[in-house]
Design a protein around this motif. Structure first.
Motif, PDB file in Angstrom:
ATOM      1  N   LEU A 309       0.758  -1.282   0.036  1.00 21.71           N
ATOM      2  CA  LEU A 309      -0.076   0.230  -0.422  1.00 21.71           C
ATOM      3  C   LEU A 309       1.150   1.385   0.253  1.00 21.71           C
ATOM      4  O   LEU A 309       0.474   2.380  -0.877  1.00 21.71           O
ATOM      5  N   ALA A 310       1.961   1.093   0.674  1.00 21.51           N
ATOM      6  CA  ALA A 310       2.922   2.270   0.776  1.00 21.51           C
ATOM      7  C   ALA A 310       3.822   2.242  -0.522  1.00 21.51           C
ATOM      8  O   ALA A 310       3.414   3.815  -1.191  1.00 21.51           O
ATOM      9  N   ALA A 314       2.421   8.617  -2.913  1.00 17.82           N
ATOM     10  CA  ALA A 314       3.073   9.427  -3.291  1.00 17.82           C
ATOM     11  C   ALA A 314       3.925   9.768  -2.356  1.00 17.82           C
ATOM     12  O   ALA A 314       3.444  10.178  -1.260  1.00 17.82           O
ATOM     13  N   SER A 315       5.306   9.363  -2.192  1.00 16.46           N
ATOM     14  CA  SER A 315       6.229   9.588  -0.577  1.00 16.46           C
ATOM     15  C   SER A 315       6.047   9.962   0.432  1.00 16.46           C
ATOM     16  O   SER A 315       5.802  10.161   0.876  1.00 16.46           O
ATOM     17  N   VAL A 316       5.392   8.277   0.871  1.00 13.31           N
ATOM     18  CA  VAL A 316       5.132   7.730   1.598  1.00 13.31           C
ATOM     19  C   VAL A 316       6.080   6.564   2.416  1.00 13.31           C
ATOM     20  O   VAL A 316       6.696   5.752   1.838  1.00 13.31           O
ATOM     21  N   ASP A 317       6.711   6.841   3.584  1.00  9.25           N
ATOM     22  CA  ASP A 317       7.973   6.136   4.437  1.00  9.25           C
ATOM     23  C   ASP A 317       6.929   5.677   5.678  1.00  9.25           C
ATOM     24  O   ASP A 317       6.430   6.667   6.532  1.00  9.25           O
ATOM     25  N   VAL A 318       7.939   3.899   5.721  1.00  5.88           N
ATOM     26  CA  VAL A 318       7.244   3.375   6.882  1.00  5.88           C
ATOM     27  C   VAL A 318       8.052   3.295   7.505  1.00  5.88           C
ATOM     28  O   VAL A 318       8.703   2.783   7.023  1.00  5.88           O
ATOM     29  N   HIS A 319       8.123   3.598   9.128  1.00  2.00           N
ATOM     30  CA  HIS A 319       8.724   3.306  10.377  1.00  2.00           C
ATOM     31  C   HIS A 319       8.060   2.456  11.207  1.00  2.00           C
ATOM     32  O   HIS A 319       7.295   2.558  11.778  1.00  2.00           O
ATOM     33  N   LEU A 320       8.518   0.517  11.273  1.00  4.01           N
ATOM     34  CA  LEU A 320       7.535   0.281  12.456  1.00  4.01           C
ATOM     35  C   LEU A 320       8.980  -0.695  12.861  1.00  4.01           C
ATOM     36  O   LEU A 320       9.599  -0.916  12.884  1.00  4.01           O
TER      37      LEU A 320
END
Length: 323
Positions: A309-310, A314-320
């Protein structure tokens, strides 16, 4: 409910050079030119505005405008004010001539509801209220509400059953209710950013429950956002450099219904259970409303679903952070 539920925060605004947190009530003596800093409340959460402006009087006037705008939006979105537009909608099941901002935010919410396969679910409020009532009882079963109670509440948790247009908002079923806690702070942050940009501001960090940067710091370096396990800044374990982007974090540790911490405020609209996959989910996105909604939904999704999904955004970063 008489007052907002307190939630722990997991984001810390970092000072420029020393990497130290900007604590409430303390200045930025380490900076070459001290910004104007405001601390307050927005939708029941601690709020901060860091404004780099050559004219301090104009900066203070802008802050006054920001505070007035936040209060106006609280009158629309707050669950904790009986006379807010959202509270009236929940109480009556319908609202004629709704505020433009409420219609807009519900339309944005509908987009994220569809995008996440219903994991972002503004109609989850009946389930939230069930957990709150259950654990408020002195003889509450530590295992939580019964299966039947949970299924009954889940039957009302369907945002697709909300009819929305510019003239009227209405629920299709009696007993439905909405919460915008998973997106309203991001939306308010975006509105404040728009107000400041219209006033010509090119360097600011806005935190109205979620963070969004305008430009960079006064020294040209990115704004620095620390991610923490708890509100205590000593626990910061990840630092993000942000320019013209927003950061939002969701964590089950932010609020628990029970003393043992088994039941958190992040509720799965498919099962009725609380989120347990991650200790913390942080999203960086162009707008705070996007980061806010996705951090909530991602808390309920597997890593491969999040990654897929990320990549579509546009320009989505995920930190888990794993448990």
């Amino acid at each position: 409910m008489d007052k907002p539920i307190g939630r722990r925060r997991f984001i810390t605004i970092m000072a420029a050079f020393a990497g130290l947190p900007l604590l409430r009530g303390k200045g930025w003596a380490a900076l070459p030119s001290e910004p104007v800093v405001w601390h307050g409340q927005a939708l029941g959460a601690p709020a901060t505005l860091v404004l780099n402006h050559q004219d301090r009087a104009q900066a203070q006037a802008l802050i006054t405008r920001v505070v007035a705008e936040v209060r106006r939006l609280e009158d629309i979105f707050s669950l904790y004010r009986d006379d807010s537009a959202l509270s009236q909608l929940n109480r009556l099941g319908a609202l004629a001539a709704p505020p433009t901002e409420l219609v807009e935010l519900l339309e944005i919410s509908g987009r994220f509801h569809g995008l996440t396969g219903g994991r972002f679910e503004p109609a989850i409020q009946p389930l939230w209220a069930l957990y709150a009532r259950h654990f408020a009882r002195p003889d509450a079963d530590p295992a939580g509400p019964s299966y039947g109670e949970v299924r009954e509440a889940l039957a009302l948790a369907d945002f697709a059953q909300v009819r929305i247009d510019r003239n009227r908002i209405a629920f299709s079923r009696r007993g439905m209710a909405l919460t915008l806690n998973g997106i309203a702070q991001g939306y308010v942050t975006d509105r404040v950013v728009g107000l400041l940009r219209e006033a010509g501001v090119t360097s600011s960090l806005v935190d109205m429950g979620e963070n969004r940067a305008i430009g960079s710091r006064a020294d040209g370096q990115p704004w620095r956002i620390g991610l923490a396990d708890f509100e205590d800044a000593d626990d910061v374990n990840t630092t993000l450099d942000v320019t013209d982007r927003a950061v939002a974090t969701s964590s089950g540790q932010g609020f628990q219904f029970d003393a043992e911490g088994r039941f958190s405020h992040i509720l799965d609209p498919r099962s009725g259970a609380t989120a347990k996959r991650y200790a913390r989910v942080s999203v960086v996105a162009p707008e705070a409303s996007t980061a806010d909604a996705l951090s909530t939904a991602f808390s309920l999704m597997a890593r491969d679903e999040i990654d897929a999904l990320a990549k579509q955004q546009a320009s989505v970063d995920v930190h888990l952070k794993s448990r």
